[in-house]
Every structure is written in structure tokens, then in C-alpha cells.
Design a protein around this motif. Structure first.
Motif, PDB file in Angstrom:
ATOM      1  N   PHE A 116       4.543  -7.377 -15.500  1.00  0.00           N
ATOM      2  CA  PHE A 116       4.126  -8.911 -15.850  1.00  0.00           C
ATOM      3  C   PHE A 116       2.832  -9.101 -16.123  1.00  0.00           C
ATOM      4  N   ARG A 117       1.939  -8.295 -15.924  1.00  0.00           N
ATOM      5  CA  ARG A 117       0.527  -8.542 -16.039  1.00  0.00           C
ATOM      6  C   ARG A 117       0.357  -7.930 -17.385  1.00  0.00           C
ATOM      7  N   LYS A 118      -0.022  -8.652 -18.521  1.00  0.00           N
ATOM      8  CA  LYS A 118      -0.217  -7.818 -19.638  1.00  0.00           C
ATOM      9  C   LYS A 118      -1.430  -7.139 -19.749  1.00  0.00           C
ATOM     10  N   SER A 119      -2.449  -7.227 -19.039  1.00  0.00           N
ATOM     11  CA  SER A 119      -3.524  -6.688 -18.935  1.00  0.00           C
ATOM     12  C   SER A 119      -3.497  -5.036 -18.309  1.00  0.00           C
ATOM     13  N   ALA A 120      -2.396  -4.919 -17.576  1.00  0.00           N
ATOM     14  CA  ALA A 120      -2.152  -3.630 -16.871  1.00  0.00           C
ATOM     15  C   ALA A 120      -2.108  -2.660 -17.668  1.00  0.00           C
ATOM     16  N   TYR A 121      -3.186  -1.406 -17.500  1.00  0.00           N
ATOM     17  CA  TYR A 121      -2.944  -0.415 -18.589  1.00  0.00           C
ATOM     18  C   TYR A 121      -3.089   0.888 -17.613  1.00  0.00           C
ATOM     19  N   GLY A 122      -2.776   2.170 -18.559  1.00  0.00           N
ATOM     20  CA  GLY A 122      -3.137   3.426 -17.901  1.00  0.00           C
ATOM     21  C   GLY A 122      -1.900   4.459 -17.576  1.00  0.00           C
ATOM     22  N   SER A 123      -1.953   5.527 -17.070  1.00  0.00           N
ATOM     23  CA  SER A 123      -0.945   6.279 -16.811  1.00  0.00           C
ATOM     24  C   SER A 123      -0.697   6.515 -15.261  1.00  0.00           C
ATOM     25  N   GLU A 124       0.346   6.849 -14.873  1.00  0.00           N
ATOM     26  CA  GLU A 124       0.654   7.052 -13.320  1.00  0.00           C
ATOM     27  C   GLU A 124       1.811   7.780 -13.262  1.00  0.00           C
ATOM     28  N   THR A 125       1.756   8.757 -12.137  1.00  0.00           N
ATOM     29  CA  THR A 125       2.708   9.859 -11.960  1.00  0.00           C
ATOM     30  C   THR A 125       3.492   9.407 -10.619  1.00  0.00           C
ATOM     31  N   PHE A 126       4.852   9.319 -10.431  1.00  0.00           N
ATOM     32  CA  PHE A 126       5.472   9.046  -9.164  1.00  0.00           C
ATOM     33  C   PHE A 126       6.004  10.136  -8.705  1.00  0.00           C
ATOM     34  N   PHE A 127       6.330  10.578  -7.355  1.00  0.00           N
ATOM     35  CA  PHE A 127       7.302  11.189  -6.596  1.00  0.00           C
ATOM     36  C   PHE A 127       8.097  10.186  -5.970  1.00  0.00           C
ATOM     37  N   VAL A 128       8.981  10.716  -5.315  1.00  0.00           N
ATOM     38  CA  VAL A 128       9.922   9.806  -4.410  1.00  0.00           C
ATOM     39  C   VAL A 128       9.500   9.382  -3.117  1.00  0.00           C
ATOM     40  N   SER A 129       9.794   8.050  -2.799  1.00  0.00           N
ATOM     41  CA  SER A 129       9.115   7.678  -1.478  1.00  0.00           C
ATOM     42  C   SER A 129      10.019   7.432  -0.719  1.00  0.00           C
ATOM     43  N   LEU A 130       9.983   8.188   0.725  1.00  0.00           N
ATOM     44  CA  LEU A 130      10.870   8.315   1.734  1.00  0.00           C
ATOM     45  C   LEU A 130      10.611   6.953   2.684  1.00  0.00           C
ATOM     46  N   GLN A 131       9.623   6.640   2.840  1.00  0.00           N
ATOM     47  CA  GLN A 131       8.957   5.340   3.576  1.00  0.00           C
ATOM     48  C   GLN A 131       9.710   4.199   3.179  1.00  0.00           C
ATOM     49  N   ALA A 132      10.253   4.046   2.004  1.00  0.00           N
ATOM     50  CA  ALA A 132      11.135   2.945   1.728  1.00  0.00           C
ATOM     51  C   ALA A 132      12.585   2.976   1.993  1.00  0.00           C
ATOM     52  N   THR A 133      12.841   4.147   2.626  1.00  0.00           N
ATOM     53  CA  THR A 133      14.288   4.318   3.200  1.00  0.00           C
ATOM     54  C   THR A 133      14.357   3.608   4.450  1.00  0.00           C
ATOM     55  N   ASP A 134      15.406   2.778   4.574  1.00  0.00           N
ATOM     56  CA  ASP A 134      15.619   2.343   5.989  1.00  0.00           C
ATOM     57  C   ASP A 134      15.468   3.337   7.139  1.00  0.00           C
ATOM     58  N   PRO A 135      14.708   3.076   8.096  1.00  0.00           N
ATOM     59  CA  PRO A 135      14.417   4.146   9.255  1.00  0.00           C
ATOM     60  C   PRO A 135      15.759   4.175  10.082  1.00  0.00           C
ATOM     61  N   GLU A 136      16.573   3.103  10.317  1.00  0.00           N
ATOM     62  CA  GLU A 136      17.613   3.119  10.905  1.00  0.00           C
ATOM     63  C   GLU A 136      18.645   4.254  10.227  1.00  0.00           C
ATOM     64  N   ALA A 137      18.752   3.998   8.905  1.00  0.00           N
ATOM     65  CA  ALA A 137      19.671   4.742   8.361  1.00  0.00           C
ATOM     66  C   ALA A 137      19.353   6.122   8.369  1.00  0.00           C
ATOM     67  N   LEU A 138      17.959   6.552   8.098  1.00  0.00           N
ATOM     68  CA  LEU A 138      17.484   7.631   8.050  1.00  0.00           C
ATOM     69  C   LEU A 138      17.678   8.438   9.549  1.00  0.00           C
ATOM     70  N   GLU A 139      17.534   7.850  10.621  1.00  0.00           N
ATOM     71  CA  GLU A 139      17.856   8.137  11.840  1.00  0.00           C
ATOM     72  C   GLU A 139      19.428   8.567  12.223  1.00  0.00           C
ATOM     73  N   LEU A 140      20.048   7.729  11.307  1.00  0.00           N
ATOM     74  CA  LEU A 140      21.373   7.746  11.360  1.00  0.00           C
ATOM     75  C   LEU A 140      21.840   9.200  11.035  1.00  0.00           C
ATOM     76  N   ALA A 141      21.324   9.368   9.622  1.00  0.00           N
ATOM     77  CA  ALA A 141      21.468  10.632   8.847  1.00  0.00           C
ATOM     78  C   ALA A 141      21.076  12.075   9.575  1.00  0.00           C
ATOM     79  N   GLN A 142      19.854  11.628  10.170  1.00  0.00           N
ATOM     80  CA  GLN A 142      19.456  12.805  10.966  1.00  0.00           C
ATOM     81  C   GLN A 142      20.156  13.446  12.280  1.00  0.00           C
ATOM     82  N   LYS A 143      20.871  12.403  12.771  1.00  0.00           N
ATOM     83  CA  LYS A 143      21.835  12.587  14.080  1.00  0.00           C
ATOM     84  C   LYS A 143      23.001  12.984  13.321  1.00  0.00           C
TER      85      LYS A 143
END
Lengths: 381, 191
Positions: free
Chosen positions: A238-265
Motif C-alpha cells: 500500500f506504500r508506493k515508496s516501498a522497494y527492495g527484495s526479501e526472502t521468506f520462510f514459513v512462520s510458526l509463531q503465527a500459528t495458534d498456540p492452542e492448536a499447536l499444543e493440541l496437535a502435539q498432544k
């Protein structure tokens, strides 16, 4: 100043911790499942370890003197295991899983709360390590089951995923330049580079202007047993001035901790083969966790590629970042998503119209991939 | 030096380290905002209504962070109505700042699931149909909403987005929208 205080405290803590901590409590258990045997090593806190995957046994070396809470385990009923032994050797503790024949680690991952090191073992046709040289030349016995597919091996297949396509244009620049066309051009250039310079097998999630769902993209990579997934995109803000390159890998922090705990159980419950996963939501979470065990390699791959993009493109380095990308979560291999430049920025949109700039992007990604292959192959050997 | 002396020194150093760490932790300010409750005269007859002062963060061309702006909202009887008014303020935007929301987007409904401390937001179709694309744009929209809401209303710990009453896989082909989002206050620049 704050950082140096923190660093000082961390150093002191590291130095005195071994003197103050009680010895590491270790328990272990083993269960047969259909097609594999799971061995779980549980610590009363997290621990460092080294694994030696040998044809006739698996050795797990733990730093320090462990307090083994489970005595040596004999498992005569197991399809794969003979016994598990544990001993303290000097300042090291060694836990050895002895196989009935030959076996291999198909999968190995860590679970938290409590800290558990999990190995899924499958039958293997590997020659025993101590076999005489003459025997080694003879063809091995026919495998009782297909060879373990997920066992890490040097990289042979790479999946390139040009983002968007067909009706899905992706982001569109002021000059009507479409992301889907840029990603396909870069993808094709990258494929040619990899094939011509390394001879590795390259598969594409799309090689023409077609619409492919995110789930299908991940499935293509998984079904073709790709060992690396590289998704190519160009960015928009949305910012027209934004520029440059970036590389992503998946984030697990954004996963619901409750759901993650459930999955681990639920993961723990899988040790009891009688319990099946019923809940669709949970199945989805577990499926999303396909990427979990590759996250360290994904981070490394992202770092290598981003370094090359910085060097070759001369655009702003936005760095390596994490986010919950749907396509990456479903891939069961090191996986990254590259945002090469901003199509929403007038200056970068102009660059993206230049074929030479796209060549440079492909070359930078190729260089990053090459460095990762060297790193990855050296650790799986 | 005897083993006992070494152990005593180690314990002393560790205690010092713990003390310093505790001091550093105590200095860390809690993230979030307690909206200030205000009484405002709302008519000439001396009628008084309760307002709260909220802090909204918007995007700007000159910074990659969301910057703060203060607004007041009249407090309704129903808490969910307060959330709705707050989101209306976000969608209305602020002059001089960027609102990372496509044109024509409106909130259809919202529900607060108290047991899960989760706010469900259901937007109309233009959120996906008119979304400009790009990972950055998706993240800007998501954290503009989630951070603003969780920063001002501490009872809300996560936000889940629906579009046209249904779950949506992504906004424009990148970020998984089927799961709820927790705030990432690294996006905020509180100056």
C-alpha cells in the motif's frame, strides 16, 4: 549498552549452568506402528544431541552425564527393534537402539513440553556396517518394504514455483505489468540455469500461463519428492515508496498456540496406534506442520538466497523474514518464497520490464540455491 | 581452589546474573494500551456520555511502521458495538496516513468469542476482490487490523478474518487466512 549487559549475563549463565543444573533425566519408549517403529527419547529439559544412523543400530549421543530413568529395554515383540541400551561414557551419555536386521531413520523430529526427540524407523536393505568386504559386493537382500523415501539424501530434485498464473494475475503495476508473467519468466530462466550448470532435476509447478491452486503446488513438490521448494513472486505494498527484495520462510509463531499444543498432544497419542485423528481442523494443523521439521534448512536457504539477491541486484535489502504462507506450510521439504522487487514501486516496476534484470534475479537465486546444496549435501552425507 | 569454593563462586555469579536479568525484565513496559475513560457533555441539557480515548496506528509513506493517532469513541452498552465503532474508525482512515484496506471494504459483522479471546471479523467481498496483491500488502492489512485491535482491547488475544461470511484461504494468494492471527507489535512505532 543494554545488549552488552544481556550478552554478559548470557555468558555467565552459560558458564555456571553446567555446575548448577541437576543431571539430565532421560526416559525412552518404543512403539510399533504400521510400516514403522517409533522411538521416543524424553528429557526432563531440552538437551543437545548427536545422531549416528548406522545400518544395525542408531546411536544418540547426549552431552553430559544423563540420569537414565528407563533401564535397558528389550523389545522382543517389535517388528524392528531388538533392544535399547543406555550407558554413560566419560562426559557423554549414549543411547543405542539395536535393530533386528537393518533399519534406517525415516523421520526425526523434536516435540516440546516435555522435550522429546522422536525417531521413526523403517526396515532398510542397507548392508550391515561390520559386514566383510566380500559380502558388501554381493547384492543385498530384497527390501521387505519400499526404501525409506524421506531419509535425507543429497539433493537431486528442485521444485520451482512461479507465483500466480491464469486468472490470478498477482499484483499489477501502474503500467499494467502483471506479476504472473514476471514470475514465470524468472522461473524458466532459473530452471535453465540449474539444469545446465548442475544437471539436477527441476520440476515446475507451472510452465505456462495457467492457474494452479496453492495446495496443488505443494502437492506437486511433495509427490515428485522434491528436496527444495522455491516460490518466486514480486511484491506489492500500500506504500508506493516501498522497494527492495526479501526472502521468506514459513512462520510458526503465527500459528495458534492452542492448536499447536493440541496437535502435539495428538502427536503423542499417535504412539498408541488405536487412537485415530478424527478432527478435520486438527488434520489440517498436522498437515501444515509438514514444514516444521524443515524449518531450520528453510531458514538457511532463505539466508543464502537473500545474500545473493543483495549482492547481485543492488536493490534495498529487506532481509529474511517469516510469515505464515499457505503454500510453504504444506511443503515437506526446505521451502522459501522470494519477493524479488516491488511492482508497486514505479522505479522497480521499470526494472522488472527489463529482461536483463530478470536474468540477474534468476542468477542470484541460482547462486543461493547452489550454496544451499553444498551446505545441505555436506550435512546429509 | 577447592571444589566447594568454586561452587560458591558459581552460585554467587549466578545469583547476580538472575538479579540483573530480573531488573532488566522489570524495566520492560507491557505492550498494549488502556483506553482512557472520559465523560463528555453530549447535549445542551447537560447530558453526559462516556467516551474512551483509543490509539489508532496507521501506515505512512515515510515509514515502514504504523504510527499512532488518537480518537474518541462513545461507549455503547454492548461491548461488541464498541469493537464495531473502533473498526469503523480504522476503515475511515486518517488524512496524511495510509489505510492499508482496499476501497469499498466494509465490515459485515463481528463476534467476540470470549472463551477463546478471539474476535471474528467478517468483511464484504471487495476485501478479496479488490485486494491489490503482494505479500507486503497482505501483511500490512492483517497487522493493521490485528495490532490495532489487540493493542487497544487487551481482552482480545487473536483475530480471525472471514470474507462474505466464509473462511477464505488467502487474501491474494500468500498468507494463510484460515487460522487466527496473534498481534505482532513489532509493526507499531509508538511515538
Amino acid at each position: 549498552m543494554k545488549n552488552s549487559i544481556k550478552a554478559g549475563i548470557a555468558s555467565v549463565a552459560l558458564l555456571v549452568a553446567p555446575l548448577l543444573l541437576p543431571s539430565l533425566g532421560i526416559g525412552f519408549r518404543a512403539f510399533d506402528h504400521e510400516g514403522y517403529t517409533r522411538v521416543v527419547i524424553e528429557g526432563d529439559r531440552s538437551f543437545a544431541y548427536k545422531v549416528q544412523d548406522l545400518p544395525d543400530r542408531l546411536e544418540v549421543r547426549l552431552g553430559g552425564r544423563a540420569d537414565f530413568r528407563t533401564p535397558a529395554l528389550s523389545v522382543p515383540s517389535s517388528q524392528l527393534l531388538e533392544r535399547v541400551t543406555c550407558e554413560v561414557q566419560g562426559e557423554e551419555s549414549v543411547l543405542t537402539v539395536h535393530y533386528k536386521g537393518t533399519a534406517a531413520v525415516r523421520k526425526n523430529f523434536v516435540l516440546e513440553k516435555p522435550f522429546r526427540l522422536v525417531f521413526d524407523l523403517v526396515k532398510s536393505a542397507r548392508a550391515p556396517a561390520a559386514a566383510p568386504a566380500d559380502d558388501e559386493k554381493k547384492p543385498g537382500p530384497a527390501p521387505a518394504e519400499p526404501p525409506p523415501a524421506a531419509r535425507p539424501k543429497p539433493i537431486e530434485t528442485i521444485c520451482i514455483d512461479p507465483g500466480h498464473g491464469g486468472e490470478d494475475l498477482g499484483a499489477v503495476g501502474r503500467s499494467k505489468l502483471q506479476e504472473k508473467n514476471i514470475t514465470l519468466k524468472i522461473g524458466i530462466k532459473l530452471k535453465k540455469l540449474i539444469e545446465s550448470r548442475t544437471g539436477l532435476r527441476v520440476i515446475m509447478t507451472r510452465d505456462k500461463d495457467s492457474e494452479v491452486s496453492l495446495n496443488t503446488r505443494a502437492s506437486i513438490a511433495n509427490n515428485q519428492r522434491a528436496q527444495m521448494f522455491v516460490s518466486i513472486h514480486v511484491n506489492s505494498s500500500f506504500r508506493k515508496s516501498a522497494y527492495g527484495s526479501e526472502t521468506f520462510f514459513v512462520s510458526l509463531q503465527a500459528t495458534d498456540p492452542e492448536a499447536l499444543e493440541l496437535a502435539q498432544k495428538e502427536n503423542q497419542n499417535q504412539e498408541d496406534p488405536g487412537e485415530a485423528i478424527q478432527n478435520d481442523e486438527l488434520k489440517m494443523i498436522l498437515w501444515n506442520m509438514a514444514q516444521t521439521e524443515h524449518i531450520r534448512e528453510s531458514s538457511k536457504l532463505a539466508e543464502y538466497i537473500q545474500n545473493e539477491l543483495n549482492e547481485l541486484l543492488g536493490t534495498r535489502n529487506r532481509g529474511v523474514k517469516q510469515a505464515p504462507f499457505r503454500v510453504l506450510m504444506r511443503t515437506a521439504m526446505p521451502a522459501v518464497l522470494i519477493e524479488a522487487a516491488f511492482i508497486s514501486n514505479a522505479s522497480e516496476e521499470k526494472k522488472l520490464q527489463n529482461d536483463e534484470f530478470l536474468e540477474r534475479i534468476a542468477l542470484a537465486i541460482y547462486n543461493g540455491i547452489s550454496k544451499f546444496i553444498y551446505y545441505y549435501n555436506s550435512i546429509v552425507k | 581452589m577447592t571444589r566447594q569454593k568454586r561452587l560458591l563462586i558459581a552460585i554467587a555469579i549466578a545469583a547476580l546474573a538472575v538479579l540483573l536479568a530480573a531488573l532488566l525484565l522489570l524495566r520492560k513496559k507491557p505492550v498494549g494500551f488502556e483506553p482512557e475513560l472520559l465523560n463528555r457533555e453530549i447535549d445542551k441539557g447537560g447530558g453526559i456520555a462516556e467516551f474512551i480515548k483509543v490509539k489508532l496506528f496507521f501506515l505512512s509513506e515515510t515509514s515502514q511502521y504504523l504510527r499512532p493517532v488518537f480518537r474518541e469513541i462513545e461507549v455503547p452498552e454492548i461491548r461488541e458495538e464498541l469493537y464495531r465503532k473502533f473498526i469503523s474508525l480504522l476503515l475511515a482512515g486518517d488524512s496524511g496516513h495510509i489505510t492499508p484496506v482496499p476501497g469499498g471494504v466494509q465490515l459485515r459483522s463481528l463476534h467476540y468469542l470470549g472463551a477463546r479471546q478471539m474476535l471474528l471479523l467478517d468483511f464484504n467481498e471487495p476485501l478479496a476482490a479488490a485486494f491489490p496483491g503482494g505479500t507486503s500488502a497482505e501483511l500490512e492489512f492483517i497487522y493493521f487490523m490485528v495490532d490495532n485491535i489487540c493493542y487497544n482491547f487487551r481482552e482480545i488475544k487473536k483475530v480471525k478474518f472471514l470474507i462474505g461470511g466464509n473462511e477464505s484461504k488467502t487474501l491474494a494468494g500468500h498468507i494463510d487466512l484460515e487460522k487466527p492471527f496473534f498481534p505482532d507489535f513489532a509493526w507499531l512505532k509508538d511515538e
